[in-house]
Motif scaffolding. Structure first.
Motif, short mmCIF file in Angstrom:
data_model
loop_
_atom_site.label_atom_id
_atom_site.label_comp_id
_atom_site.label_asym_id
_atom_site.label_seq_id
_atom_site.Cartn_x
_atom_site.Cartn_y
_atom_site.Cartn_z
N LEU A 199 -8.12 -6.03 -13.31
CA LEU A 199 -6.85 -6.69 -13.05
C LEU A 199 -5.68 -5.84 -13.55
CD1 LEU A 199 -5.38 -9.24 -12.07
CD2 LEU A 199 -5.66 -10.17 -14.35
N LYS A 200 -5.84 -5.25 -14.73
CA LYS A 200 -4.79 -4.39 -15.28
C LYS A 200 -4.55 -3.19 -14.38
CE LYS A 200 -3.62 -2.11 -19.65
NZ LYS A 200 -4.10 -1.81 -21.00
N LYS A 201 -5.65 -2.61 -13.90
CA LYS A 201 -5.55 -1.46 -13.01
C LYS A 201 -4.82 -1.84 -11.72
CE LYS A 201 -8.59 1.75 -10.54
NZ LYS A 201 -9.99 2.09 -10.28
N HIS A 202 -5.17 -2.98 -11.16
CA HIS A 202 -4.55 -3.42 -9.92
C HIS A 202 -3.08 -3.80 -10.13
CE1 HIS A 202 -8.06 -3.07 -7.47
NE2 HIS A 202 -8.77 -3.83 -8.27
N LYS A 203 -2.78 -4.38 -11.30
CA LYS A 203 -1.38 -4.71 -11.61
C LYS A 203 -0.54 -3.43 -11.65
CE LYS A 203 -1.62 -9.08 -14.12
NZ LYS A 203 -1.44 -9.73 -15.42
N LYS A 204 -1.09 -2.37 -12.24
CA LYS A 204 -0.37 -1.10 -12.30
C LYS A 204 -0.16 -0.55 -10.89
CE LYS A 204 -1.71 0.47 -16.91
NZ LYS A 204 -2.47 1.48 -17.68
N ALA A 205 -1.18 -0.65 -10.06
CA ALA A 205 -1.07 -0.17 -8.69
C ALA A 205 -0.01 -0.97 -7.93
CB ALA A 205 -2.42 -0.26 -7.98
N VAL A 206 -0.02 -2.28 -8.10
CA VAL A 206 0.96 -3.14 -7.43
C VAL A 206 2.36 -2.82 -7.93
CG1 VAL A 206 1.75 -5.53 -7.22
CG2 VAL A 206 -0.65 -4.99 -6.87
N ALA A 207 2.52 -2.60 -9.23
CA ALA A 207 3.84 -2.27 -9.79
C ALA A 207 4.33 -0.95 -9.21
CB ALA A 207 3.76 -2.19 -11.31
N GLY A 208 3.44 0.03 -9.07
CA GLY A 208 3.82 1.31 -8.47
C GLY A 208 4.26 1.15 -7.02
N ILE A 209 3.52 0.34 -6.29
CA ILE A 209 3.87 0.11 -4.88
C ILE A 209 5.20 -0.62 -4.77
CG2 ILE A 209 3.17 -1.18 -2.82
CD1 ILE A 209 0.25 -0.48 -3.60
N LYS A 210 5.43 -1.60 -5.66
CA LYS A 210 6.70 -2.33 -5.63
C LYS A 210 7.87 -1.38 -5.93
CE LYS A 210 5.24 -7.03 -6.69
NZ LYS A 210 5.31 -8.13 -7.66
N ALA A 211 7.69 -0.46 -6.89
CA ALA A 211 8.74 0.51 -7.21
C ALA A 211 9.01 1.41 -6.01
CB ALA A 211 8.34 1.34 -8.42
N GLU A 212 7.93 1.81 -5.34
CA GLU A 212 8.08 2.65 -4.15
C GLU A 212 8.80 1.90 -3.04
OE1 GLU A 212 5.17 5.13 -1.13
OE2 GLU A 212 4.43 4.60 -3.12
N VAL A 213 8.49 0.63 -2.86
CA VAL A 213 9.16 -0.19 -1.84
C VAL A 213 10.64 -0.32 -2.17
CG1 VAL A 213 9.34 -2.55 -0.95
CG2 VAL A 213 7.11 -1.45 -1.09
N LYS A 214 10.97 -0.53 -3.44
CA LYS A 214 12.39 -0.63 -3.84
C LYS A 214 13.12 0.68 -3.54
CE LYS A 214 12.41 -4.21 -7.35
NZ LYS A 214 12.71 -4.54 -8.75
N ALA A 215 12.46 1.81 -3.83
CA ALA A 215 13.08 3.10 -3.54
C ALA A 215 13.33 3.25 -2.04
CB ALA A 215 12.19 4.23 -4.06
N HIS A 216 12.36 2.85 -1.23
CA HIS A 216 12.53 2.92 0.22
C HIS A 216 13.63 1.98 0.69
CE1 HIS A 216 9.41 5.74 1.26
NE2 HIS A 216 8.51 5.07 0.55
N GLN A 217 13.72 0.81 0.08
CA GLN A 217 14.78 -0.12 0.46
C GLN A 217 16.17 0.45 0.12
OE1 GLN A 217 13.56 -3.73 -1.55
NE2 GLN A 217 12.54 -4.54 0.28
N ARG A 218 16.26 1.13 -1.03
CA ARG A 218 17.54 1.78 -1.37
C ARG A 218 17.88 2.86 -0.35
NH1 ARG A 218 15.55 1.32 -6.73
NH2 ARG A 218 14.74 3.44 -6.62
N ASP A 219 16.86 3.64 0.04
CA ASP A 219 17.08 4.69 1.04
C ASP A 219 17.52 4.08 2.37
OD1 ASP A 219 16.31 6.53 -0.85
OD2 ASP A 219 14.27 6.80 -0.05
N ILE A 220 16.88 3.00 2.77
CA ILE A 220 17.22 2.32 4.03
C ILE A 220 18.66 1.81 3.97
CG2 ILE A 220 16.73 0.27 5.42
CD1 ILE A 220 13.74 0.78 4.82
N LYS A 221 19.03 1.23 2.83
CA LYS A 221 20.39 0.71 2.67
C LYS A 221 21.41 1.84 2.78
CE LYS A 221 23.03 -2.40 -0.29
NZ LYS A 221 23.02 -3.15 -1.55
N ALA A 222 21.10 2.97 2.15
CA ALA A 222 22.00 4.13 2.23
C ALA A 222 22.10 4.64 3.67
CB ALA A 222 21.51 5.24 1.30
N LEU A 223 20.96 4.70 4.35
CA LEU A 223 20.96 5.15 5.74
C LEU A 223 21.74 4.20 6.64
CD1 LEU A 223 17.30 6.44 6.13
CD2 LEU A 223 19.38 7.82 6.13
N LYS A 224 21.61 2.89 6.39
CA LYS A 224 22.37 1.92 7.17
C LYS A 224 23.87 2.13 6.97
CE LYS A 224 19.10 -1.90 7.65
NZ LYS A 224 18.80 -3.29 7.28
N GLY A 225 24.26 2.41 5.72
CA GLY A 225 25.67 2.70 5.44
C GLY A 225 26.14 3.93 6.20
#
Length: 134
Positions: free
Chosen positions: A79-105
């Motif tokens: 569970l700890k391992k999967h939580k870390k993986a999920v946290a990493g994916i969530k951080a990556e998604v946030k980074a992509h969302q920031r990039d998308i927002k910048a591109l939309k601008g």
């Protein structure tokens, strides 16, 4: 009188006077073992062979608890391992969302510039046509 004494030993009622083996009603005693004339259990010998000493029961319970604790620890690690993986994916998604927002601008700025350029070009074309026409 001998019949009733033997019947009492056999676990039967004094009214029946029978010496043959009978079973006790389940509602009365809650057990299902059959009794013999001497009043001993017919299955007691086999039950003693299958019953385990308390130490073995305790050891088996301890072993079960140990296995359960090991399983729980394994699940917690997974569970700890999967939580870390999920946290990493969530951080990556946030980074992509920031990039998308910048591109939309950037797209919005480019769209405004294109519209302004088109309007300027149309105005320039209109002015050029007016000069040519005069």
């Amino acid at each position: 009188m001998a019949k009733t004494t033997g019947a009492k030993k056999a676990g039967t009622s004094a009214k029946s006077g029978s010496r043959k083996a009978t079973t006790r009603p389940a509602a009365k005693s809650g057990s299902r073992k059959s009794t013999t004339k001497a009043g001993t259990s017919a299955k007691s010998g086999s039950r003693k062979a299958t019953t385990r000493p308390a130490a073995k029961d305790i050891a088996a319970a301890h072993q079960s608890l140990t296995r359960a604790a090991q399983g729980e620890a394994r699940l917690r690690r997974a569970l700890k391992k999967h939580k870390k993986a999920v946290a990493g994916i969530k951080a990556e998604v946030k980074a992509h969302q920031r990039d998308i927002k910048a591109l939309k601008g950037e797209v919005a700025v480019a769209k405004k510039a294109r519209k302004a350029g088109t309007a300027k070009l149309q105005n320039a074309d209109a002015a050029t046509l007016d000069r040519v026409a005069t």
